[in-house]
Design a protein around this motif. Sequence first.
Motif, PDB file in Angstrom:
ATOM      1  N   VAL A 504       7.848   7.310   9.592  1.00 41.86           N
ATOM      2  CA  VAL A 504       7.742   7.293   8.139  1.00 41.86           C
ATOM      3  C   VAL A 504       6.486   6.547   7.697  1.00 41.86           C
ATOM      4  CG1 VAL A 504       8.810   6.465   6.017  1.00 41.86           C
ATOM      5  CG2 VAL A 504      10.234   7.431   7.825  1.00 41.86           C
ATOM      6  N   VAL A 505       5.665   7.207   6.884  1.00 41.17           N
ATOM      7  CA  VAL A 505       4.544   6.544   6.230  1.00 41.17           C
ATOM      8  C   VAL A 505       4.873   6.603   4.741  1.00 41.17           C
ATOM      9  CG1 VAL A 505       2.068   6.568   5.819  1.00 41.17           C
ATOM     10  CG2 VAL A 505       2.980   7.296   8.028  1.00 41.17           C
ATOM     11  N   ASN A 506       5.466   5.525   4.249  1.00 44.06           N
ATOM     12  CA  ASN A 506       6.044   5.551   2.906  1.00 44.06           C
ATOM     13  C   ASN A 506       5.030   5.139   1.846  1.00 44.06           C
ATOM     14  OD1 ASN A 506       7.585   5.508   0.657  1.00 44.06           O
ATOM     15  ND2 ASN A 506       9.023   3.956   1.378  1.00 44.06           N
ATOM     16  N   LEU A 507       4.514   6.148   1.184  1.00 50.69           N
ATOM     17  CA  LEU A 507       3.471   5.919   0.181  1.00 50.69           C
ATOM     18  C   LEU A 507       4.012   5.177  -1.039  1.00 50.69           C
ATOM     19  CD1 LEU A 507       0.513   6.576  -0.053  1.00 50.69           C
ATOM     20  CD2 LEU A 507       1.078   8.789  -0.987  1.00 50.69           C
ATOM     21  N   ALA A 508       5.318   5.066  -1.154  1.00 47.14           N
ATOM     22  CA  ALA A 508       5.893   4.335  -2.293  1.00 47.14           C
ATOM     23  C   ALA A 508       5.906   2.831  -2.036  1.00 47.14           C
ATOM     24  CB  ALA A 508       7.309   4.841  -2.572  1.00 47.14           C
ATOM     25  N   LYS A 509       5.544   2.402  -0.806  1.00 43.11           N
ATOM     26  CA  LYS A 509       5.423   0.965  -0.546  1.00 43.11           C
ATOM     27  C   LYS A 509       4.056   0.500  -1.029  1.00 43.11           C
ATOM     28  CE  LYS A 509       6.865  -0.513   3.613  1.00 43.11           C
ATOM     29  NZ  LYS A 509       7.243  -0.392   5.057  1.00 43.11           N
ATOM     30  N   VAL A 510       4.028  -0.680  -1.594  1.00 44.52           N
ATOM     31  CA  VAL A 510       2.799  -1.099  -2.253  1.00 44.52           C
ATOM     32  C   VAL A 510       1.640  -1.249  -1.266  1.00 44.52           C
ATOM     33  CG1 VAL A 510       3.246  -3.594  -2.216  1.00 44.52           C
ATOM     34  CG2 VAL A 510       1.874  -2.625  -4.046  1.00 44.52           C
ATOM     35  N   ASP A 511       1.920  -1.743  -0.054  1.00 41.29           N
ATOM     36  CA  ASP A 511       0.803  -1.918   0.887  1.00 41.29           C
ATOM     37  C   ASP A 511       0.291  -0.573   1.392  1.00 41.29           C
ATOM     38  OD1 ASP A 511       3.211  -1.595   2.182  1.00 41.29           O
ATOM     39  OD2 ASP A 511       2.645  -2.794   3.922  1.00 41.29           O
ATOM     40  N   PHE A 513       0.391   2.219  -0.321  1.00 43.57           N
ATOM     41  CA  PHE A 513      -0.349   2.801  -1.442  1.00 43.57           C
ATOM     42  C   PHE A 513      -1.742   2.177  -1.565  1.00 43.57           C
ATOM     43  CE2 PHE A 513      -1.554   2.908  -5.944  1.00 43.57           C
ATOM     44  CZ  PHE A 513      -1.540   4.267  -6.147  1.00 43.57           C
ATOM     45  N   VAL A 514      -1.812   0.864  -1.424  1.00 39.16           N
ATOM     46  CA  VAL A 514      -3.118   0.207  -1.497  1.00 39.16           C
ATOM     47  C   VAL A 514      -3.999   0.661  -0.320  1.00 39.16           C
ATOM     48  CG1 VAL A 514      -4.292  -2.029  -1.351  1.00 39.16           C
ATOM     49  CG2 VAL A 514      -2.296  -1.760  -2.816  1.00 39.16           C
ATOM     50  N   ALA A 516      -3.882   3.534   1.080  1.00 38.39           N
ATOM     51  CA  ALA A 516      -4.315   4.886   0.740  1.00 38.39           C
ATOM     52  C   ALA A 516      -5.463   4.862  -0.263  1.00 38.39           C
ATOM     53  CB  ALA A 516      -3.129   5.674   0.170  1.00 38.39           C
ATOM     54  N   GLY A 603      -1.391   5.190   5.991  1.00 38.02           N
ATOM     55  CA  GLY A 603      -1.662   5.661   4.630  1.00 38.02           C
ATOM     56  C   GLY A 603      -3.157   5.748   4.376  1.00 38.02           C
TER      57      GLY A 603
END
Lengths: 686, 686
Positions: A504-511, A513-514, A516, A603
Amino acid sequence: MIDFVLLIVIAICVIALGLAAILTRNLLSQDEGTPKMREVADAIRVGAEAFIKRQYSTIAVLAIVSAVVIFAVYYLTGQQAIALSTAAAFIVGAACSAVAGVVAMWIAVRTNIRTAAAAQTSDGKALDFSFRGGAISGLIITSMSLLGVSLTYIALGADPQHTPFVIIGFGFGASFVALFAQLGGGIYTKAADVGADLVGKVEAGIPEDDVRNPATIADLVGDNVGDCAGRGADLFESTAAENIGAMILGVALFPIFGVNGILFPIVMCSLGLLASMIGILSVKGKDGADPMDAMNRGYYITAIISAIFLTGGVYYLLGATPGWIYFVLAGFVGIALSVAFLRVTLYYTDHHYRPVQDIANASETGAGTNLIMGFSVGLETTAIPAILIGVSLLVSYWCGTMTGIPSGGLYGTAVATIGMLMVCAYVLTMDTFGPIADNAGGIVEMSQAPDEVRHRMDKLDAAGNTTKALTKGYAIGSASLAVFLLFNAYMADIAKLTGKAFEVVNLAKVDVFVGALLGAMLVFLFASLAIRAVSSTAQSVIDAVRIQFKDPAIMAGTKKPDYAAVIDITTQGALKNMVLPGALVILFPIVIGVTMKYEALAGFLMVATITGILLALILNNSGGAWDNAKKYIETGVHGGKKSEAHKAAVIGDTVGDPFKDTAGPSLHVLIKLLATLTLVLAPLFI
Amino acid sequence: MIDFVLLIVIAICVIALGLAAILTRNLLSQDEGTPKMREVADAIRVGAEAFIKRQYSTIAVLAIVSAVVIFAVYYLTGQQAIALSTAAAFIVGAACSAVAGVVAMWIAVRTNIRTAAAAQTSDGKALDFSFRGGAISGLIITSMSLLGVSLTYIALGADPQHTPFVIIGFGFGASFVALFAQLGGGIYTKAADVGADLVGKVEAGIPEDDVRNPATIADLVGDNVGDCAGRGADLFESTAAENIGAMILGVALFPIFGVNGILFPIVMCSLGLLASMIGILSVKGKDGADPMDAMNRGYYITAIISAIFLTGGVYYLLGATPGWIYFVLAGFVGIALSVAFLRVTLYYTDHHYRPVQDIANASETGAGTNLIMGFSVGLETTAIPAILIGVSLLVSYWCGTMTGIPSGGLYGTAVATIGMLMVCAYVLTMDTFGPIADNAGGIVEMSQAPDEVRHRMDKLDAAGNTTKALTKGYAIGSASLAVFLLFNAYMADIAKLTGKAFEVVNLAKVDVFVGALLGAMLVFLFASLAIRAVSSTAQSVIDAVRIQFKDPAIMAGTKKPDYAAVIDITTQGALKNMVLPGALVILFPIVIGVTMKYEALAGFLMVATITGILLALILNNSGGAWDNAKKYIETGVHGGKKSEAHKAAVIGDTVGDPFKDTAGPSLHVLIKLLATLTLVLAPLFI
């Protein structure tokens, strides 16, 4: 005990190298033209060899430092057992890539003069020579990539479940050298080109490739070191990185296919090499014919034979699953995508279609509207390719799941990538043909050959421009399809290191997303630096040329300008300016990975890749479209040469130069470098 | 029973509207200048009002269709209970946004003439008038946004745990109108500008804002409909969407903070509005002083008072957790980010710093190098902002987790966003000041006022250019910080609809990755269409002006050109060309969401947002830098006006026009539109 299928790979590579040797011997025995031509060609050869020597010396130092770092990372993170072998694989990969670049350049600077000589009598012969020069490069580079991966695999123990994770060092070595080769070569070629044009054409009002311009030889050298050596290294590392990534994915399927699933990628690519040989031999120049016809026919022959080989190969190697036919379909998706990408690129960069015509129309109201329209076209060119890539990924993934085996979907995308890579040797041939024809044209021009010879070369040169644009489309298309498998190889590598599933590469996690956000930013920043490097190196070229132009004897044509001085300045500028952007894209992901760890880095990697693909399309295609809008006006429309529209189009072309030949192609390499770098340095990020 | 804190919000809004009324009365009682000035101003007013009327009629039709679709979606997916209220909230949001745009334009076309009149005697007074005109817009737009959200919340039942999910209709309505307002206005203003410049300045060789040019009035109308109405609608929907998003996140914290956690965003924004009023009243023009000094001082006063209010507000509303002080820190991060974004934007677009100077230097070797350098600068401007956004998100998230409450981290980013939004009314004031000053300058020029009056206006106009660039930086910065909370609001909405937790957007899944790729592509395609719309509308303007220029009486100045004809053509072109890109960005995500479902759509949304933020930075800042490089050369460096460098810089400025005033600002809206659209249509994607 070496697997039987590995022997097939090695045998095909040996045959390809043999064919390359025969072609080389034939080529070298050909006439080298008039003394004037030889004089020009010698100057180009000397300049190119000097640059390559200095460039690869710089790269060698950087590579050795990196090898030490890799060794230290593995040693200090408890991976002592594979520290030395990973670092060694890196060095071998880097060395092979360097040899690939040198070979491409070596052949090109010897073929250009023979092509120019042939053009004195026959355009069919000129096509034969330049195309075969390209073929020599294509065959050698592709077989070296396959041999390199195979022999490294054997040397490192040929343990199907572990060795793939070690030979990634080879892939990273190849990417590492390709980045600097493409970037340095790209800066060189466009700094010389822009500099020569701005002082020669614009300020002094003398034609392109005029003997009096001290920057013309540097410009011709640039074609060899940027286009030949650069793209050679680019596609060398594409095949290496993508084969290794697919081999890593094959490890998960070991229970089903055994070693066959792991060796599948390189076996298929070697069959593709065989198909390419047939395609290459089918191309025969004909006087008065459009050179694109012969080359297109060869391409379709290669694609069809590849499809047949693919079917047989899948049946033989992956036939253990009853759903093997779906893997064949996935492979067809890849082959179809390679054809589709060539068509789309042609649409956006050929003057027979709307986009280039729109830019030419907009030139009538000046450079401002030419540029606005060119950008708009560039941005637009992301649409169809992105949809094509998306559909290909979804369909090949779906094909893979239909085989019914676990992780089949993912392997489906790998098979599609391999399908696309099968035609690689042929594409490389077409690609290297381009700068050879371009160079031969320059030699003809500078040696003041008769008009009919020039006309013959112009036709070949135009075909070369088309093939160069098309192969950039192919390079970015194959990279796009490959990245998904490379991400998953990275995730498999992390899972192996941590002993925990990493799915899982969870783009909804803040780190994440940052990560990315910063990944996308890096791509834009790298493009900024690459474009600026051209601008500042071109400035040095302009200053040097202006000084020489002050000598009235040079302008009168009674004194030979000092070509070597400009070559030297361009060389220094290119070498100096390639280091910062190169170092940035290597160090930045390491900092992200070390501070924010592997999921945020994933990400970073994925969104950097998406942005990189789209930005490369924008830069390559807008540059190509501007170039061809200018050429289209030169055919006489919108007032033709010397009209206001033409002046506007020349400005558009100048802006497009660093886009399409420096930043764009360097982004292809960047995308794969990020993937191989994260794979190799994975132990740092957990 | 209405909550006490809601009464505070309503009271502050009423005070703000009262202040706006007093300022308006004062302003309207001022002198309207010479008859010549009034003639020009009347023409601008009539043109702007005609465009706005036609534009909003078109938008109204589109909005009504969309309201019906929303109703149908909710009704047919089993949400009958809230179908009507969501559709109604959409219509109310759309109507409020339209009113906000109309008010901004109404005030601007009445303030410009009074500012021009004041400039006859005093530059301090001219600043006072134009700044207060901006303040009227800022106060009305901000209080309408807050009142709209509050009253809709009350009207829809004021149930703290459910109503926030219904009032998203209001946010989508606001985004919907803002998209078309900004896009249509942006096309209008730049098509008129580019068209007027290319035929007037370049072809006919007459100065900018010359009375003989039939496109000048359209150009001045453009400032009002593009910059005033467009950015007014943009920031109206920013506050609406971000407040509603934060309210949705507050629902998760209901057990801890009760209704206070949900109403926190709007209460804080209303306190920010109070702080902005104090800041606005502190600005006083002084003859001979730099107008930026007074405005900067007012900004810092607003920021400091906001920080104090923030501390008190957090203590009062969120004091239920002992770690409340960390929420205060998170809010400070937001306020600090707003200051940092203004500084960075200034660095990249002001001629006192390296980037603009580099572009000016590069102009010496022609338009080609000017453009290459401008792009390089544009691409570079993504770096520091992306790092700032990343650090702000991480730090405010960390602050939130330190409060020790569940989901605290996420709420920390929401508090930071709210902190940034607190200064919104003041920023809007500075922003609307810009086009008013610009317009007043145009009126002074066209009414052929004496030189000293022109000089006074030039200084104000230059300050207006700076504030316009800065507020674009603020708009994109606040959008960037907000998107993370908007994603999470979407995920909370989906979770509520499905009854299952939705916490993972796995980019390693093939459909999510493809969604992400297509999201990034949509941003580039939208920018392409927006830029092309300017190009094709400008072409129509050029044709119309050329016809009028054939009349010798117009060129001699004895016959008034037909301004209305050009206004009509620009209006038609802008309206026609805004529909396709607007429809694309609304329909494309719906297609993705319906076919690939909510997780892939989340990937689409997130990566579209990342790409949108970075591309908006590139377009806004490169455009601003080109503009100021031209203005820098006009101060006399690099040969000054009429030099070759200046000609090159004019081309760069033309290219930058649609970047910075059409595509860039429209991308701000696009980012938030995607978020509100996915929120409202969520039932379709499950």
